[in-house]
Design an enzyme around this catalytic site. Sequence first.
Site, PDB file in Angstrom:
ATOM      1  N   LYS A 115       7.394 -39.351  60.685  1.00  0.00           N
ATOM      2  CA  LYS A 115       8.553 -39.047  59.846  1.00  0.00           C
ATOM      3  C   LYS A 115       9.849 -39.547  60.474  1.00  0.00           C
ATOM      4  O   LYS A 115      10.764 -39.979  59.774  1.00  0.00           O
ATOM      5  CB  LYS A 115       8.637 -37.539  59.594  1.00  0.00           C
ATOM      6  CG  LYS A 115       7.552 -37.031  58.643  1.00  0.00           C
ATOM      7  CD  LYS A 115       7.752 -35.570  58.308  1.00  0.00           C
ATOM      8  CE  LYS A 115       6.714 -35.125  57.291  1.00  0.00           C
ATOM      9  NZ  LYS A 115       6.896 -33.712  56.885  1.00  0.00           N
ATOM     10  N   LYS A 207      -1.662 -42.085  51.594  1.00  0.00           N
ATOM     11  CA  LYS A 207      -1.712 -40.804  50.903  1.00  0.00           C
ATOM     12  C   LYS A 207      -0.822 -40.847  49.659  1.00  0.00           C
ATOM     13  O   LYS A 207       0.238 -41.476  49.678  1.00  0.00           O
ATOM     14  CB  LYS A 207      -1.228 -39.713  51.868  1.00  0.00           C
ATOM     15  CG  LYS A 207      -1.485 -38.295  51.404  1.00  0.00           C
ATOM     16  CD  LYS A 207      -1.060 -37.307  52.482  1.00  0.00           C
ATOM     17  CE  LYS A 207      -1.208 -35.885  51.994  1.00  0.00           C
ATOM     18  NZ  LYS A 207      -0.722 -34.905  52.969  1.00  0.00           N
ATOM     19  N   LYS A 210       5.283 -38.588  46.882  1.00  0.00           N
ATOM     20  CA  LYS A 210       6.431 -38.668  45.980  1.00  0.00           C
ATOM     21  C   LYS A 210       7.428 -39.726  46.444  1.00  0.00           C
ATOM     22  O   LYS A 210       8.252 -40.205  45.669  1.00  0.00           O
ATOM     23  CB  LYS A 210       7.135 -37.310  45.897  1.00  0.00           C
ATOM     24  CG  LYS A 210       7.930 -36.979  47.132  1.00  0.00           C
ATOM     25  CD  LYS A 210       8.758 -35.733  46.962  1.00  0.00           C
ATOM     26  CE  LYS A 210       9.671 -35.521  48.141  1.00  0.00           C
ATOM     27  NZ  LYS A 210      10.745 -36.493  48.292  1.00  0.00           N
TER      28      LYS A 210
END
Length: 344
Positions: A115, A207, A210
């Site tokens: 991240k 994966k 969004k």
Amino acid sequence: MSAFQQRVFSGVQPTGNLHLGNYLGAIQKFVDLQDNYDCMYCVVDMHAITVWQDPNELRDNIREVTAAFLAAGIDAKKHIVFNQSRVPQHAELAWVFNCVARMGWLNRMTQFKEKAGKDRENASVGLFAYPALMAADILVYRGTHVPVGDDQKQHLELARDIAQKFNNDFADSIAANGHADGFFPLPEPLITGPATRVMSLRDGSKKMSKSDASDLSRINLRDDAEQIAAKIRKARTDPEPLPSEAKGLEGRREADNLVGIYAALSGDSRDKVLSEFGGGQFSSFKQALADLCIEKLAPITSEMRRMQADTAYIDSVLEDGGVRARELAQGTMDQVKDIIGLLR
């Protein structure tokens, strides 16, 4: 584990645009677990703010996740549905756990590296330390079981390490406070069902997310029947027909993903799905998958929209859940303070 009341805890981040991966990987499993456990389902808004959120969007997203929980079939009267920030004991216990966890443990968390990317120095402290908050989320209720996807198993291991170190560090005080088997349980993962990890419809190596630039990569819970059918029709596949058994899906990521989605929605095994569709072309399988997706998701989408229009109802559910959650969490924190020597 027998010394602890069995309790499931899990949460979903309110970062907007819930999709099929959120439903199959988390929410559907939450519904299934209700019959066998006392459950606590949390909208983890404090995790969401580890990266900047627009305040108005955050409020809407908290309500959207709550609506999804309820529309999918979670019983907020029998179980506890709440948003994390209503229960300050999460943050309070997280600070205690920051003092128990070791830097080396957090440095090994692969999700932070993913991240934060290359600009790790500019990531928030919260993004680095949030696995300790995740441990507090579970353990402030002395949770024993956590439904997790593959990408969260490392964080659950950290929660177990923190619980074990706390139990060891304060063993004498814990025993003196009447807990012969340690104060915190070591929470166990619950990994169930054929599609714990739902992948992108455009790239089977990623994966479903969004944040993917292509809306065709995911089925959003707010999509209508026409959008769902179009996205599945355009989903990437390969030129080979479907195999007749699961072994034949090896090395065929996109095919395996679509079969896994069908299996999860239908409640059947991959082998059962392939016994029905094996040898056939993807076009007929995609049509069946689209029909199944629409059948399962349309009622949830409709109910979510209805609930989101009634913010007073959503807020009343969260308020009630917050009151019940705080009562449990305060009981834990009172004992933690006694154990570690803080006056209260």
